[in-house]
Motif scaffolding. Structure first.
Motif: not given
Length: 611
Positions: A247-267
């Motif tokens: 699990m990765i916690l982020s303080p803002s929605r935009e930062l969480a979305t950016q991290t999520y998109n990067g993980i999805v691309e690698i997966c």
């Protein structure tokens, strides 16, 4: 009753203090003499009057100190200082004592531990183990050889049995699809935080990672959670209702979305090359929970979340953390500071087992690190540059602009560099006014702030990142962690309330080794404390310091060395600002006000409920 019996009821007077030859002494004088003898034996300092009213006895030099003394504690202290038994404290000593009291009060907070562990009194003494190991040639390197390499890379580590830094992604034993993905993204070699941070994370160690903005921290904590999920899925498939593994916690929605998109691309790259599917869930406000139910039914490996929505899903039992073994907090100083501290503690209460915990940020003062270490097990601290320092790839320009002239001056500043340009403002109303003004002047611009819907925020980020819009106007919601690789210019419409926000704002440019420009407007409305922090940050980064900044009365000038360097150990232990001490910290004062407001709101709510 006869005279003999009557005299027997009188108190016995000790006449030994008088000469035997003395004639009759009145009873009153004998009582006075007896009382004087008692005081003399007790060594009390009393002023006694002589028989003759014109004469007084000298005061006894000795003063009895303590609770039995007949003088006040203040007078006792004065007497001790007169005799040089107590020395007067210097102003610096008094300030140091006050700062120590503040820091001790902060340290008394409960650690970031789960409610289960606290209730059971469980304390973990050994970090989690991992099946990952570096190649034998790297394992055979001595600590001295590793340290020489770290010095060359300007990496500072602290901890026991720190894994060696690895200079290539191939040496980290990553799967070929991930190596291909990194080549496609033009990421040829790891950054310093990745060279040391990835081996530490792959080894299962708890970690605090500190590095400049734009130095690749996101990849340093995304790859380990992907590898942990891949290993878990290979050993035993995640079924319905199970997960997450990490699990990765982020303080803002935009930062969480950016991290999520990067993980999805690698997966997705892994799946294309025959590896098992790694399912990720984006858990933020503004997304329909009903739309995510099919994914939850399959079971998820990775959750990227903001604290509010994650708490809601945990309380509704849509997610369980029984199998979660990896927790990362991005912008960790914000996550464990006053802003999200209660939310994070509540989330920790859902863990049932030990987990690997990683904290990453560009600004993490020493005292926040010390507090965080209490929640980690034998952590490794990886530091690339001073926590809170600005990137040396950013040219910082500070200009004095009157309050009413700032909007007009924006157009001139936009001419300094080609688009895209990012403009930051403190207030939502200023953001809307700036965007409206730019649109009237024919500048393609979008804006984001906390009052906009999630669809509006997503559209603004997508269009700006795709190059369809030239200017993004935002509050600090866009200042933390968001990656805009092509930005050459950041404009601060106003100076933020604390220096950490300034570092994060300008960190949106000058990323990944590129050079960027940051222009900041200041005026009489800016706080002197924050301006002094800015002044010292400019000196530290060897930037030009304007005369109006140098002219501000600076109580920390005596700590300057050779007129152009700052002793970084002197400064605020709470926010890391170099221009003030913790007793004058604007960030701490702001958080205290928020906390007091919250307490008053709770009290009012309780009073209302009583009726």
């Amino acid at each position: 009753m006869n005279n003999h019996e009557q005299s027997g009821n009188q108190p016995q007077i000790d006449d030994s203090v008088y000469d035997v030859d003395s004639s009759y002494v009145p009873l009153k004088k004998r009582k006075e003499a007896q009382l004087e003898n008692v005081y003399r034996k007790l060594n009390l300092n009393l002023v006694k009057k002589e028989v003759e009213p014109a004469k007084q006895r000298q005061e006894d030099d000795s003063v009895l100190m303590g609770p039995q003394a007949n003088i006040s504690l203040v007078d006792q202290t004065v007497e001790l200082k007169k005799k040089h038994i107590i020395k007067d404290k210097t102003q610096e000593e008094k300030i140091a004592e006050e700062e120590k009291a503040v820091l001790e009060a902060m340290a008394r907070k409960k650690q970031l531990a789960s409610a289960f562990d606290i209730a059971k009194g469980i304390e973990y003494t050994e970090p989690l183990t991992s099946s990952w190991k570096p190649f034998k040639r790297h394992r055979m390197q001595t600590q001295e050889e590793n340290e020489v390499m770290r010095v060359k890379l300007r990496i500072i580590v602290d901890g026991e049995n720190v894994p060696p830094p690895l200079l290539t992604f191939k040496a980290m034993r990553l799967p070929k699809p991930i190596l291909d993905y990194l080549k496609e993204k033009n990421i040829k070699t790891p950054s310093p935080i990745q060279m040391q941070g990835l081996p530490v994370a792959f080894s299962g160690r708890d970690m605090i990672g500190i590095a400049f903005t734009g130095s690749g921290k996101t990849l340093a904590f995304s790859l380990p959670v992907i590898m942990a999920s891949l290993e878990a899925e290979t050993k035993l498939k995640i079924e319905k209702g199970e997960g997450p593994i990490g699990m990765i916690l982020s303080p803002s929605r935009e930062l969480a979305t950016q991290t999520y998109n990067g993980i999805v691309e690698i997966c997705e790259k892994l799946v294309q090359n025959g590896y098992p599917e790694i399912r990720s869930l984006l858990c933020i406000g503004g997304i329909s929970l009903q739309d995510q139910m099919p994914l939850l039914d399959k079971g998820v490996h990775i959750v990227v979340a903001t604290p509010g929505r994650l708490q809601d899903m945990l309380q509704k039992r849509k997610l369980v953390l029984d199998n979660c073994r990896y927790l990362c907090m991005d912008e960790a100083d914000r996550m464990i500071g006053m802003g999200f501290e209660d939310d994070v503690r509540n989330i920790m209460s859902f863990f049932k087992h030990q987990r690997q915990t990683l904290l990453f940020s560009a600004t993490m003062p020493a005292k926040i690190q010390e507090f965080a270490q209490g929640a980690l097990v034998k952590p490794v601290i990886v530091n690339v540059g001073r926590a809170g320092a600005a990137s040396l790839d950013i040219i910082q320009k500070v200009e004095y602009v009157k309050q009413e002239m700032r909007v007009l001056y924006l157009l001139e500043c936009l001419q300094k560099t080609p688009p895209p340009v990012l403009i930051f403002a403190e207030n939502k109303s200023d953001v809307d006014n700036i965007m409206e003004y730019l649109l009237l002047k024919g500048v393609e611009s979008v804006s984001i702030h906390g009052s906009k819907t999630q669809d509006e925020r997503d559209y603004a980020i997508r269009s700006f990142r795709a190059g369809k819009k030239d200017v993004l106007v935002a509050t600090d919601v866009a200042s933390k962690g968001l990656d805009f690789p092509n930005i050459q210019h950041v404009i601060n419409f106003d100076m933020p309330k604390d220096i950490e926000d300034y570092v994060h704002r300008i960190g949106r440019t000058g990323r990944s080794g590129k050079t960027g420009l940051a222009t900041t407007f200041i005026n009489m409305n800016s706080s002197d404390q924050v301006l002094l922090d800015l002044k010292h940050l400019l000196i530290e980064g060897k930037q030009n310091v304007p005369k109006f900044l140098s002219s501000i009365n600076d109580p920390t000038d005596k700590y300057r060395i050779n007129g152009n360097q700052i002793d970084v150990s002197i400064g605020c232990a709470f926010c890391g600002g170099l221009g003030h001490r913790i007793l004058d910290c604007p960030k701490l004062e702001s958080q205290r006000r928020v906390q007091q407001a919250g307490m008053r709101a709770n009290t009012n709510q309780m009073s209302t409920n009583d009726y």
